[in-house]
Scaffold this active site. Sequence first.
Site, mmCIF file in Angstrom:
data_model
loop_
_atom_site.group_PDB
_atom_site.id
_atom_site.type_symbol
_atom_site.label_atom_id
_atom_site.label_comp_id
_atom_site.label_asym_id
_atom_site.label_seq_id
_atom_site.Cartn_x
_atom_site.Cartn_y
_atom_site.Cartn_z
ATOM 1 N N ASN A 1 5.006 0.481 3.443
ATOM 2 C CA ASN A 1 4.877 -0.613 4.410
ATOM 3 C C ASN A 1 6.155 -0.812 5.209
ATOM 4 O O ASN A 1 6.457 -1.937 5.640
ATOM 5 C CB ASN A 1 4.493 -1.925 3.695
ATOM 6 C CG ASN A 1 3.190 -1.816 2.945
ATOM 7 O OD1 ASN A 1 3.179 -1.580 1.741
ATOM 8 N ND2 ASN A 1 2.080 -1.923 3.651
ATOM 9 N N ARG B 1 8.786 1.523 -2.813
ATOM 10 C CA ARG B 1 7.815 2.458 -3.399
ATOM 11 C C ARG B 1 7.951 3.841 -2.770
ATOM 12 O O ARG B 1 7.474 4.825 -3.307
ATOM 13 C CB ARG B 1 6.390 1.920 -3.182
ATOM 14 C CG ARG B 1 6.032 0.788 -4.135
ATOM 15 C CD ARG B 1 4.866 -0.029 -3.655
ATOM 16 N NE ARG B 1 5.272 -0.912 -2.571
ATOM 17 C CZ ARG B 1 4.756 -0.870 -1.335
ATOM 18 N NH1 ARG B 1 3.820 0.002 -1.038
ATOM 19 N NH2 ARG B 1 5.184 -1.687 -0.394
ATOM 20 N N CYS C 1 0.839 -1.201 0.000
ATOM 21 C CA CYS C 1 0.000 0.000 0.000
ATOM 22 C C CYS C 1 0.873 1.250 0.000
ATOM 23 O O CYS C 1 1.999 1.222 0.477
ATOM 24 C CB CYS C 1 -0.880 0.040 1.237
ATOM 25 S SG CYS C 1 -1.959 -1.377 1.407
ATOM 26 N N THR C 2 0.316 2.297 -0.511
ATOM 27 C CA THR C 2 0.953 3.603 -0.396
ATOM 28 C C THR C 2 -0.119 4.606 0.009
ATOM 29 O O THR C 2 -1.145 4.709 -0.663
ATOM 30 C CB THR C 2 1.594 4.048 -1.728
ATOM 31 O OG1 THR C 2 2.524 3.054 -2.153
ATOM 32 C CG2 THR C 2 2.303 5.388 -1.578
#
Lengths: 254, 119
Positions: free
Chosen positions: A179, A192, A1-2
Amino acid sequence: CTSIIAEDKHGEIFHARNLDFGLLLGWDFKNDTWLLTEKLRPLIFNGEFVRENKTVFKAVNFAGYIGVITGLKPQKYSLTVNERFTLKGSGIAGAIKWILGTRTGNWMGFLTRKVFETVDTFEDAKNILSTKELIGPIYFILGGTKSGEGVTITRSLDRTLDYNNLNVTNGTWFVLETNYDRWKAPLFIDDRRTPATKCMNVIGQGNATFAGLFDVLNTKPVLNKLTAYTTLMHVKSGTMDTYIRYCADPCWPW
Amino acid sequence: QFPPYTQDCQQGLYPPTDGPAQTVIPTYTINLDLPPERRWVQLARDKARGIKELIDVIKGLVRGFAGGILIRIIDKDLPKLMGGLPETAVAEMTAISQAADIPLGEIFLYNLFYEFDAF
């Protein structure tokens, strides 16, 4: 997730996220996709939770799941949740305690649902999400309506390890969580944070808008094969836009 | 390409004008004035097939990881495991289970799976 919270030059707060889910949970070699992610997309729905004909909160959810991992309480706050992987103080201990009968910890999904139903202010939500005992470690990303109301909360089972607050006077006009703990380098094959941070700086505070954030979340590998949806939120107006996402090849698995 | 990945920052893609991002996402109203047993019935019925397919994937993956032990524990000791959950959560999951015709233990597993995944 971001997850990203950004404050524009007028003090408006925008909150956006990519929901990535299904890592290492079955790769479809024929279609180059993750099995679980493919099954999740058709279950996405916008939930409007009402009481006495008034919207209490909105959430993007998967059918059958009653907790909240992406939600907005109009004119109050917004919240996203990112998974946190850790060996020390992992959720295994919390889950075993639960199975063995010690039920003092909270399952994250039920806790966030309760917060949305019962808590009305950014500060109170921050306080509860910071202090309640949890079954597993997690990141809470909480946004508000006023300048400076944006924070990532790094949680262990029993306490808050770190706050990363918006603070435009110090130049922190956005906070970003993937994360990984922000004081540690991300896994080099799953970074990311670096491209997302780079792209936030490219768009600049002047373009901290839905459009700017959507572009950042659309940049690979921030967008990847695990991404099920992108959500853009603006608490003050109560706006919550969600887009189902696929990552066209060439695209990285995570 | 080996990591780190270096795609240039994207620009001008909002609002998306074609492709899957254009998919209309259904909206469901969850009425909190209703008893928990009635809040999710329509959604659970509409999406029952998709939920079953997802849970089948989860069960397969959990079996591969834990050799079926976890699923056996949940099936066998479900009432005990749900003992500490909020009453409304139990009632809502039970209603979803009944409306979608999926065993309650599997709905319970699904609702904890986001947290289990991090394990």
